[in-house]
Design a protein around this motif. Structure first.
Motif, PDB file in Angstrom:
ATOM      1  N   SER A 162       0.835  -1.201   0.000  1.00  0.00           N
ATOM      2  CA  SER A 162       0.000   0.000   0.000  1.00  0.00           C
ATOM      3  C   SER A 162       0.876   1.260   0.000  1.00  0.00           C
ATOM      4  O   SER A 162       0.423   2.334  -0.346  1.00  0.00           O
ATOM      5  N   LEU A 163       2.137   1.089   0.378  1.00  0.00           N
ATOM      6  CA  LEU A 163       3.092   2.202   0.419  1.00  0.00           C
ATOM      7  C   LEU A 163       3.959   2.266  -0.832  1.00  0.00           C
ATOM      8  O   LEU A 163       4.215   3.335  -1.363  1.00  0.00           O
ATOM      9  N   VAL A 167       7.838   4.947  -3.273  1.00  0.00           N
ATOM     10  CA  VAL A 167       6.661   5.335  -2.498  1.00  0.00           C
ATOM     11  C   VAL A 167       5.585   5.801  -3.472  1.00  0.00           C
ATOM     12  O   VAL A 167       5.867   6.562  -4.411  1.00  0.00           O
ATOM     13  N   CYS A 168       4.357   5.326  -3.265  1.00  0.00           N
ATOM     14  CA  CYS A 168       3.233   5.736  -4.123  1.00  0.00           C
ATOM     15  C   CYS A 168       3.112   7.251  -4.102  1.00  0.00           C
ATOM     16  O   CYS A 168       3.290   7.890  -3.063  1.00  0.00           O
ATOM     17  N   GLN A 196       0.647   9.194  -4.038  1.00  0.00           N
ATOM     18  CA  GLN A 196      -0.339   9.717  -3.091  1.00  0.00           C
ATOM     19  C   GLN A 196       0.210   9.771  -1.654  1.00  0.00           C
ATOM     20  O   GLN A 196      -0.267  10.549  -0.842  1.00  0.00           O
ATOM     21  N   LYS A 197       1.207   8.952  -1.349  1.00  0.00           N
ATOM     22  CA  LYS A 197       1.740   8.895   0.018  1.00  0.00           C
ATOM     23  C   LYS A 197       3.121   9.524   0.149  1.00  0.00           C
ATOM     24  O   LYS A 197       3.665   9.593   1.241  1.00  0.00           O
ATOM     25  N   ASP A 198       3.678   9.983  -0.951  1.00  0.00           N
ATOM     26  CA  ASP A 198       5.020  10.555  -0.921  1.00  0.00           C
ATOM     27  C   ASP A 198       4.963  11.994  -0.415  1.00  0.00           C
ATOM     28  O   ASP A 198       4.312  12.842  -1.004  1.00  0.00           O
ATOM     29  N   ASP A 199       5.624  12.242   0.683  1.00  0.00           N
ATOM     30  CA  ASP A 199       5.710  13.578   1.276  1.00  0.00           C
ATOM     31  C   ASP A 199       7.195  13.895   1.446  1.00  0.00           C
ATOM     32  O   ASP A 199       7.720  13.882   2.546  1.00  0.00           O
ATOM     33  N   THR A 259      12.117   9.611   1.084  1.00  0.00           N
ATOM     34  CA  THR A 259      11.456   8.832   0.048  1.00  0.00           C
ATOM     35  C   THR A 259      12.217   7.525  -0.121  1.00  0.00           C
ATOM     36  O   THR A 259      13.297   7.355   0.447  1.00  0.00           O
ATOM     37  N   TRP A 264      10.549   3.945   6.979  1.00  0.00           N
ATOM     38  CA  TRP A 264       9.773   5.022   6.373  1.00  0.00           C
ATOM     39  C   TRP A 264       8.877   5.708   7.405  1.00  0.00           C
ATOM     40  O   TRP A 264       8.646   6.909   7.336  1.00  0.00           O
ATOM     41  N   ARG A 265       8.387   4.973   8.373  1.00  0.00           N
ATOM     42  CA  ARG A 265       7.462   5.526   9.354  1.00  0.00           C
ATOM     43  C   ARG A 265       8.142   6.421  10.384  1.00  0.00           C
ATOM     44  O   ARG A 265       7.481   7.148  11.097  1.00  0.00           O
TER      45      ARG A 265
END
Length: 70
Positions: free
Chosen positions: A23-24, A35-36, A38-41, A47, A68-69
């Motif tokens: 999902s990531l 990283v998708c 939509q979830k890449d910040d 990243t 990543w978390r």
């Protein structure tokens, strides 16, 4: 904060990492896993780029997700 970090590590070690990992992370056209969108910040978090030939074992998936978390 330390206790919460350790608690989450234990929870991740006891679960199947594949759903959270996939999902990531998604595979791009060039074969790299990233990283998708939509979830890449990238302004607030690191990243991720994974070479296509890296074996995606449960241990590897957990390590990526935990890193990543942070």
């Amino acid at each position: 904060m330390r206790d919460e970090f350790l608690r989450r590590n234990v929870l991740l070690d006891e679960t199947d990492p594949a759903p959270a990992f996939h999902s990531l992370i998604a595979q791009d056209k060039d074969g790299m896993w990233r990283v998708c969108v939509q979830k890449d910040d990238s302004e607030r978090k690191a990243t991720i780029a994974i070479l296509p030939d890296i074996p995606q074992t449960p241990t590897f998936m957990r390590q990526v997700f935990k890193g990543w978390r942070i």
